[in-house]
Scaffold this motif. Structure first.
Motif, PDB file in Angstrom:
ATOM      1  N   LYS A  68       0.837  -1.206   0.000  1.00  0.00           N
ATOM      2  CA  LYS A  68       0.000   0.000   0.000  1.00  0.00           C
ATOM      3  C   LYS A  68       0.873   1.257   0.000  1.00  0.00           C
ATOM      4  CE  LYS A  68      -4.332   1.291   2.231  1.00  0.00           C
ATOM      5  NZ  LYS A  68      -5.216   1.021   3.393  1.00  0.00           N
ATOM      6  N   ALA A  69       1.946   1.213   0.799  1.00  0.00           N
ATOM      7  CA  ALA A  69       2.873   2.353   0.848  1.00  0.00           C
ATOM      8  C   ALA A  69       3.584   2.528  -0.485  1.00  0.00           C
ATOM      9  CB  ALA A  69       3.904   2.126   1.969  1.00  0.00           C
ATOM     10  N   LEU A  70       3.897   1.422  -1.149  1.00  0.00           N
ATOM     11  CA  LEU A  70       4.539   1.488  -2.463  1.00  0.00           C
ATOM     12  C   LEU A  70       3.640   2.216  -3.464  1.00  0.00           C
ATOM     13  CD1 LEU A  70       6.588   0.639  -4.678  1.00  0.00           C
ATOM     14  CD2 LEU A  70       5.372  -1.553  -4.800  1.00  0.00           C
ATOM     15  N   TYR A  71       2.375   1.850  -3.495  1.00  0.00           N
ATOM     16  CA  TYR A  71       1.471   2.497  -4.449  1.00  0.00           C
ATOM     17  C   TYR A  71       1.203   3.954  -4.074  1.00  0.00           C
ATOM     18  CZ  TYR A  71       0.889  -1.646  -7.185  1.00  0.00           C
ATOM     19  OH  TYR A  71       1.144  -2.700  -8.024  1.00  0.00           O
ATOM     20  N   HIS A  72       1.304   4.265  -2.799  1.00  0.00           N
ATOM     21  CA  HIS A  72       1.205   5.665  -2.385  1.00  0.00           C
ATOM     22  C   HIS A  72       2.388   6.456  -2.960  1.00  0.00           C
ATOM     23  CE1 HIS A  72      -0.075   8.965   0.243  1.00  0.00           C
ATOM     24  NE2 HIS A  72       1.225   9.192   0.452  1.00  0.00           N
ATOM     25  N   ALA A  73       3.596   5.832  -2.917  1.00  0.00           N
ATOM     26  CA  ALA A  73       4.781   6.485  -3.498  1.00  0.00           C
ATOM     27  C   ALA A  73       4.622   6.647  -4.999  1.00  0.00           C
ATOM     28  CB  ALA A  73       6.034   5.655  -3.178  1.00  0.00           C
ATOM     29  N   LYS A  74       4.034   5.648  -5.654  1.00  0.00           N
ATOM     30  CA  LYS A  74       3.819   5.717  -7.103  1.00  0.00           C
ATOM     31  C   LYS A  74       2.858   6.861  -7.455  1.00  0.00           C
ATOM     32  CE  LYS A  74       5.825   1.906  -8.926  1.00  0.00           C
ATOM     33  NZ  LYS A  74       6.720   1.944 -10.102  1.00  0.00           N
ATOM     34  N   GLU A  75       1.810   6.991  -6.657  1.00  0.00           N
ATOM     35  CA  GLU A  75       0.784   7.990  -6.957  1.00  0.00           C
ATOM     36  C   GLU A  75       1.253   9.414  -6.661  1.00  0.00           C
ATOM     37  OE1 GLU A  75      -2.437   6.679  -4.573  1.00  0.00           O
ATOM     38  OE2 GLU A  75      -2.971   5.013  -5.904  1.00  0.00           O
ATOM     39  N   HIS A  76       2.348   9.531  -5.878  1.00  0.00           N
ATOM     40  CA  HIS A  76       2.829  10.863  -5.495  1.00  0.00           C
ATOM     41  C   HIS A  76       4.173  11.190  -6.146  1.00  0.00           C
ATOM     42  CE1 HIS A  76      -0.339  10.280  -2.529  1.00  0.00           C
ATOM     43  NE2 HIS A  76      -0.301  11.600  -2.300  1.00  0.00           N
ATOM     44  N   GLY A  77       4.346  10.732  -7.367  1.00  0.00           N
ATOM     45  CA  GLY A  77       5.484  11.166  -8.161  1.00  0.00           C
ATOM     46  C   GLY A  77       6.565  10.135  -8.415  1.00  0.00           C
ATOM     47  N   ARG A  78       6.468   8.960  -7.845  1.00  0.00           N
ATOM     48  CA  ARG A  78       7.470   7.910  -8.029  1.00  0.00           C
ATOM     49  C   ARG A  78       8.837   8.315  -7.460  1.00  0.00           C
ATOM     50  NH1 ARG A  78       4.568   7.976 -12.871  1.00  0.00           N
ATOM     51  NH2 ARG A  78       3.359   6.065 -13.264  1.00  0.00           N
ATOM     52  N   ASN A  79       9.791   7.378  -7.543  1.00  0.00           N
ATOM     53  CA  ASN A  79      11.163   7.621  -7.069  1.00  0.00           C
ATOM     54  C   ASN A  79      11.148   8.114  -5.616  1.00  0.00           C
ATOM     55  OD1 ASN A  79      13.956   7.700  -7.132  1.00  0.00           O
ATOM     56  ND2 ASN A  79      14.049   9.757  -8.043  1.00  0.00           N
ATOM     57  N   LEU A  80      10.292   7.460  -4.808  1.00  0.00           N
ATOM     58  CA  LEU A  80      10.131   7.852  -3.409  1.00  0.00           C
ATOM     59  C   LEU A  80      10.205   6.621  -2.507  1.00  0.00           C
ATOM     60  CD1 LEU A  80       7.052  10.257  -3.718  1.00  0.00           C
ATOM     61  CD2 LEU A  80       9.433  10.954  -3.365  1.00  0.00           C
ATOM     62  N   VAL A  81      10.541   6.850  -1.236  1.00  0.00           N
ATOM     63  CA  VAL A  81      10.434   5.820  -0.195  1.00  0.00           C
ATOM     64  C   VAL A  81       9.285   6.240   0.719  1.00  0.00           C
ATOM     65  CG1 VAL A  81      11.566   4.668   1.737  1.00  0.00           C
ATOM     66  CG2 VAL A  81      12.910   5.315  -0.276  1.00  0.00           C
ATOM     67  N   CYS A  82       8.306   5.372   0.828  1.00  0.00           N
ATOM     68  CA  CYS A  82       7.124   5.686   1.641  1.00  0.00           C
ATOM     69  C   CYS A  82       6.985   4.658   2.753  1.00  0.00           C
ATOM     70  CB  CYS A  82       5.871   5.717   0.775  1.00  0.00           C
ATOM     71  SG  CYS A  82       4.365   6.108   1.689  1.00  0.00           S
ATOM     72  N   ALA A  83       6.836   5.116   3.976  1.00  0.00           N
ATOM     73  CA  ALA A  83       6.654   4.222   5.136  1.00  0.00           C
ATOM     74  C   ALA A  83       5.174   4.030   5.403  1.00  0.00           C
ATOM     75  CB  ALA A  83       7.355   4.799   6.362  1.00  0.00           C
ATOM     76  N   ALA A  84       4.818   2.813   5.784  1.00  0.00           N
ATOM     77  CA  ALA A  84       3.402   2.497   6.040  1.00  0.00           C
ATOM     78  C   ALA A  84       2.843   3.332   7.182  1.00  0.00           C
ATOM     79  CB  ALA A  84       3.261   1.019   6.365  1.00  0.00           C
ATOM     80  N   SER A  85       3.707   3.673   8.145  1.00  0.00           N
ATOM     81  CA  SER A  85       3.217   4.441   9.302  1.00  0.00           C
ATOM     82  C   SER A  85       2.789   5.859   8.933  1.00  0.00           C
ATOM     83  CB  SER A  85       4.309   4.501  10.374  1.00  0.00           C
ATOM     84  OG  SER A  85       5.462   5.156   9.870  1.00  0.00           O
ATOM     85  N   THR A  86       3.227   6.334   7.753  1.00  0.00           N
ATOM     86  CA  THR A  86       2.887   7.704   7.320  1.00  0.00           C
ATOM     87  C   THR A  86       1.635   7.748   6.458  1.00  0.00           C
ATOM     88  OG1 THR A  86       4.272   7.573   5.327  1.00  0.00           O
ATOM     89  CG2 THR A  86       5.344   8.313   7.360  1.00  0.00           C
ATOM     90  N   LEU A  87       1.085   6.597   6.154  1.00  0.00           N
ATOM     91  CA  LEU A  87      -0.111   6.573   5.294  1.00  0.00           C
ATOM     92  C   LEU A  87      -1.283   7.233   6.025  1.00  0.00           C
ATOM     93  CD1 LEU A  87       0.065   2.949   3.813  1.00  0.00           C
ATOM     94  CD2 LEU A  87       0.670   5.095   2.675  1.00  0.00           C
ATOM     95  N   PRO A  88      -2.084   7.979   5.323  1.00  0.00           N
ATOM     96  CA  PRO A  88      -3.225   8.656   5.975  1.00  0.00           C
ATOM     97  C   PRO A  88      -4.235   7.673   6.536  1.00  0.00           C
ATOM     98  CG  PRO A  88      -3.319   8.891   3.572  1.00  0.00           C
ATOM     99  CD  PRO A  88      -1.973   8.303   3.894  1.00  0.00           C
ATOM    100  N   CYS A  89      -4.391   6.535   5.868  1.00  0.00           N
ATOM    101  CA  CYS A  89      -5.352   5.544   6.333  1.00  0.00           C
ATOM    102  C   CYS A  89      -4.763   4.160   6.098  1.00  0.00           C
ATOM    103  CB  CYS A  89      -6.677   5.699   5.611  1.00  0.00           C
ATOM    104  SG  CYS A  89      -7.923   4.477   6.148  1.00  0.00           S
TER     105      CYS A  89
END
Length: 366
Positions: A344-365
């Motif tokens: 889920k965090a990976l797809y959040h990174a994809k949707e927000h411009g790619r080339n990002l590291v996204c942590a699950a704890s930062t997801l809004p939901c």
């Protein structure tokens, strides 16, 4: 009746041991039981006949056979098993050599030496078994021909002694040849088994662990976390715009992209971490003893390295990026949930411009 016998034969066997080790344990149990029984019966017969010296030897051998079996069962270590086998072989050799010296019952003692080659080869292996048998043959030769007129050595004819040694050498050669062939066959089968197991757990393209291998690592790491209470993190990486790479360069060059990226990921990963090809253009990182913040820091370094490391594809340099989703595994978040949240965090990174590291704890939901 069969229950106690089966329990005795399987004494010391453990699922964690290799099949060869368990087989040797069972054979030691059987051989010790047979040796103990036969020497005790023969010792009792010798005692009844008034041959007290011979009966003492046989009773002592019976005790040593029993001790060798108990040693490998009670101590249950590789060293103890080695000592158990050494004690068993030494007892057999010493007993049969004494029977050659004394003659046993009606000078039939030397007939027992034919037990020595196959038993020694099986338990000691080809090299050590051969060395032990050479030493034993030399000892027998000295006893038979070095003390010709000695009163303490049974009287054998020259023809009997020479034929005894010739036939013993023949049995030794055949036992050695069989053990050598058996060991080679076992080593080949073990090698093939290990190769098949490796192929089953590794991706043929990148040589990384595949999904099955990664799942096994996750199970082991989760079990370790439950024992040690030390958390670990899971990350999933996805190559950005990989479909367009395949469409523009072709599938063969797409495979080369995956190979080169997997090498970059592998060289930038820490030695204790696990990297696997999760499927398609997705990779999984398992960060041992690492919380989510530590995993994010490590992934940012990997991401930066990938950004600054152009791939050489058909002589052309191309820059490729990757997105990452990471989640920490805790007693409240098992591996299945962590994989789902990392994805889920990976797809959040994809949707927000790619080339990002996204942590699950930062997801809004979550």
């Amino acid at each position: 009746m069969l229950g106690p016998i089966k329990q005795y034969v399987l004494s010391g066997v453990n699922r964690r041991y290799k099949d060869e080790t368990n087989r040797r344990i069972m054979v030691v149990n059987l051989f010790a039981a047979v040796g103990m029984s036969i020497t005790f019966l023969l010792g009792s017969r010798a005692f009844i006949d008034g041959e007290y010296f011979l009966s003492t030897i046989l009773f002592s051998a019976s005790v040593i056979f029993a001790l060798s079996q108990r040693l490998q069962v009670r101590v249950a270590t590789a060293k103890a098993r080695t000592w158990s086998i050494t004690l068993l072989i030494f007892c057999l050799m010493a007993l049969t050599l004494l029977l050659v010296i004394t003659g046993g019952k009606d000078n039939t003692g030397p007939l027992w030496i034919y037990l020595v080659p196959p038993v020694t080869m099986f338990f000691a292996g080809f090299i050590r078994g051969l060395l032990a048998l050479v030493a034993y043959t030399i000892a027998c030769t000295i006893v038979l021909f070095g003390f010709n007129e000695a009163d303490f050595v049974a009287n054998y004819s020259y023809a009997f002694k020479t034929r005894l040694l010739y036939s013993f050498a023949t049995v030794t050669f055949l036992s050695a040849f069989y053990e050598y062939s058996r060991q080679k066959s076992y080593d080949t089968a073990l090698y093939l088994s290990e190769q098949f197991e490796r192929q089953a757990k590794h991706d043929h393209l990148t040589q990384l662990l595949n999904r099955r291998g990664a799942q096994q690592c996750l199970e082991r790491e989760y079990a370790r976390m439950q024992r040690n209470k030390r958390h670990f993190s899971i990350a999933i990486a996805d190559i950005d715009r990989f479909k367009s790479i395949n469409d523009s360069l072709g599938h063969e060059q797409g495979d080369e992209v995956l190979r080169q990226i997997s090498n970059i990921f592998k060289t930038r990963s820490r030695g204790q971490d696990v990297l696997a090809r999760w499927g398609g253009e997705e990779f999984m990182f398992i960060f041992n003893d690492t919380d989510e913040a530590g995993a994010v820091k490590a992934l940012e370094q990997i991401r930066a390295t990938l950004n600054n490391a152009p791939l050489n594809i058909n002589g052309n340099e191309i820059y490729i990026t990757s997105s990452f989703g990471v989640c920490e595994v805790t007693p409240d978040i098992d591996t299945s949930s962590a994989i789902r949240l990392a994805d889920k965090a990976l797809y959040h990174a994809k949707e927000h411009g790619r080339n990002l590291v996204c942590a699950a704890s930062t997801l809004p939901c979550r």
